[in-house]
Motif scaffolding. Sequence first.
Motif, PDB file in Angstrom:
ATOM      1  N   ALA A 175      55.465  -6.789  78.611  1.00  0.00           N
ATOM      2  CA  ALA A 175      54.282  -6.862  79.581  1.00  0.00           C
ATOM      3  C   ALA A 175      54.773  -6.011  80.880  1.00  0.00           C
ATOM      4  CB  ALA A 175      54.568  -8.429  79.912  1.00  0.00           C
ATOM      5  N   THR A 180      51.020  -2.946  70.661  1.00  0.00           N
ATOM      6  CA  THR A 180      51.383  -4.307  71.028  1.00  0.00           C
ATOM      7  C   THR A 180      51.382  -5.092  69.620  1.00  0.00           C
ATOM      8  OG1 THR A 180      50.575  -4.412  73.223  1.00  0.00           O
ATOM      9  CG2 THR A 180      50.860  -6.516  72.194  1.00  0.00           C
ATOM     10  N   SER A 212      45.708  -9.389  86.379  1.00  0.00           N
ATOM     11  CA  SER A 212      46.759  -8.854  85.802  1.00  0.00           C
ATOM     12  C   SER A 212      48.011 -10.010  85.533  1.00  0.00           C
ATOM     13  CB  SER A 212      47.454  -7.948  86.890  1.00  0.00           C
ATOM     14  OG  SER A 212      47.721  -8.603  88.004  1.00  0.00           O
ATOM     15  N   SER A 272      44.537 -19.167  74.484  1.00  0.00           N
ATOM     16  CA  SER A 272      44.151 -18.589  75.732  1.00  0.00           C
ATOM     17  C   SER A 272      43.288 -19.180  76.619  1.00  0.00           C
ATOM     18  CB  SER A 272      43.354 -17.277  75.176  1.00  0.00           C
ATOM     19  OG  SER A 272      42.049 -17.958  74.715  1.00  0.00           O
ATOM     20  N   ARG A 330      47.502 -12.432  83.747  1.00  0.00           N
ATOM     21  CA  ARG A 330      47.301 -12.966  82.293  1.00  0.00           C
ATOM     22  C   ARG A 330      48.066 -11.866  81.527  1.00  0.00           C
ATOM     23  NH1 ARG A 330      42.663 -14.872  80.880  1.00  0.00           N
ATOM     24  NH2 ARG A 330      42.451 -13.878  78.762  1.00  0.00           N
ATOM     25  N   ILE A 331      48.704 -10.857  81.709  1.00  0.00           N
ATOM     26  CA  ILE A 331      49.084  -9.865  80.836  1.00  0.00           C
ATOM     27  C   ILE A 331      50.274 -10.680  80.034  1.00  0.00           C
ATOM     28  CG2 ILE A 331      50.082  -7.626  80.418  1.00  0.00           C
ATOM     29  CD1 ILE A 331      48.331  -6.616  82.457  1.00  0.00           C
ATOM     30  N   VAL A 389      47.340  -1.046  72.994  1.00  0.00           N
ATOM     31  CA  VAL A 389      46.859  -2.578  72.303  1.00  0.00           C
ATOM     32  C   VAL A 389      47.423  -2.452  70.979  1.00  0.00           C
ATOM     33  CG1 VAL A 389      45.227  -3.827  71.502  1.00  0.00           C
ATOM     34  CG2 VAL A 389      45.109  -3.085  74.060  1.00  0.00           C
ATOM     35  N   VAL A 393      49.482 -13.253  77.762  1.00  0.00           N
ATOM     36  CA  VAL A 393      48.887 -12.818  76.371  1.00  0.00           C
ATOM     37  C   VAL A 393      49.742 -12.092  75.707  1.00  0.00           C
ATOM     38  CG1 VAL A 393      47.028 -11.003  75.741  1.00  0.00           C
ATOM     39  CG2 VAL A 393      46.459 -12.683  77.572  1.00  0.00           C
ATOM     40  N   VAL A 394      50.629 -11.335  76.112  1.00  0.00           N
ATOM     41  CA  VAL A 394      51.648 -10.659  75.380  1.00  0.00           C
ATOM     42  C   VAL A 394      52.678 -11.478  74.727  1.00  0.00           C
ATOM     43  CG1 VAL A 394      53.652  -9.114  75.580  1.00  0.00           C
ATOM     44  CG2 VAL A 394      51.727  -8.562  76.762  1.00  0.00           C
ATOM     45  N   LEU A 403      43.065  -9.287  76.804  1.00  0.00           N
ATOM     46  CA  LEU A 403      43.797  -8.552  77.910  1.00  0.00           C
ATOM     47  C   LEU A 403      42.686  -8.322  78.995  1.00  0.00           C
ATOM     48  CD1 LEU A 403      46.205  -6.573  75.705  1.00  0.00           C
ATOM     49  CD2 LEU A 403      46.883  -7.966  77.321  1.00  0.00           C
ATOM     50  N   VAL A 423      42.660  -5.177  85.173  1.00  0.00           N
ATOM     51  CA  VAL A 423      42.395  -6.082  84.133  1.00  0.00           C
ATOM     52  C   VAL A 423      41.121  -7.145  84.652  1.00  0.00           C
ATOM     53  CG1 VAL A 423      43.253  -8.356  82.973  1.00  0.00           C
ATOM     54  CG2 VAL A 423      44.654  -6.302  83.497  1.00  0.00           C
TER      55      VAL A 423
END
Length: 209
Positions: free
Chosen positions: A187, A159, A85, A78, A87-88, A156, A91-92, A143, A197
């Motif tokens: 995503a 996910t 947004s 990370s 980064r979504i 979350v 991260v996903v 997130l 976010v």
Amino acid sequence: MREPRQERSRTTRRRLVEAAVECIAERGWNGITVAVIAERAGVSRGAAQHHFPAREDLVAAAVELVGEVQLVELRTRSEGLPAGSSRIEPVVDMLLNLYAGPMFRAALHLWVAASTDDALRAILVPLEARVGREAHRVALELLGVDESHPGVREMVQATLDLARGLGLANLLTDDTRRRQQIVRQWAQVLAPALPQVAPAASVSGPAGA
């Protein structure tokens, strides 16, 4: 210069736990003993039983190691992600690849064994609950969302559940290509379902995982 006794003890314990994860992934729960794990670790059986009198003790440590390694991997990957947004999707991608590998294979063997072994289940359920809570907390931070907002906790958790399902699919065949397609699609689903976010959060260390 000789290694201090306390450090040698920590090193031996870590080797045993890592060997336990490897053996469980390869042989399953019914194929391992403390002696088998000790041999893999290059440690005498007596030394292994000093640290872990029974294989159930090793299992508890192995589950904690699996959770620790997964979260360390998330924190490392990370670093340097964009804020907001954008980064979504990365991260996903990290979350949906979290359970692809030998660590998850070992955990799965234990889950299957625990479904018919009451003693193992009694050990495993509270440990897995702790590891799961920590993974959820880290996912929220990565997130940059607050689960007090309606629906955030469920999205979350969905996910992470999706990640476990994809990890299961990857056990039999290499599912990398399909997983990449799902990352992009999920995503797009997740972005409008989450509130604004926030800037990249600082992910602290495990709180007991």
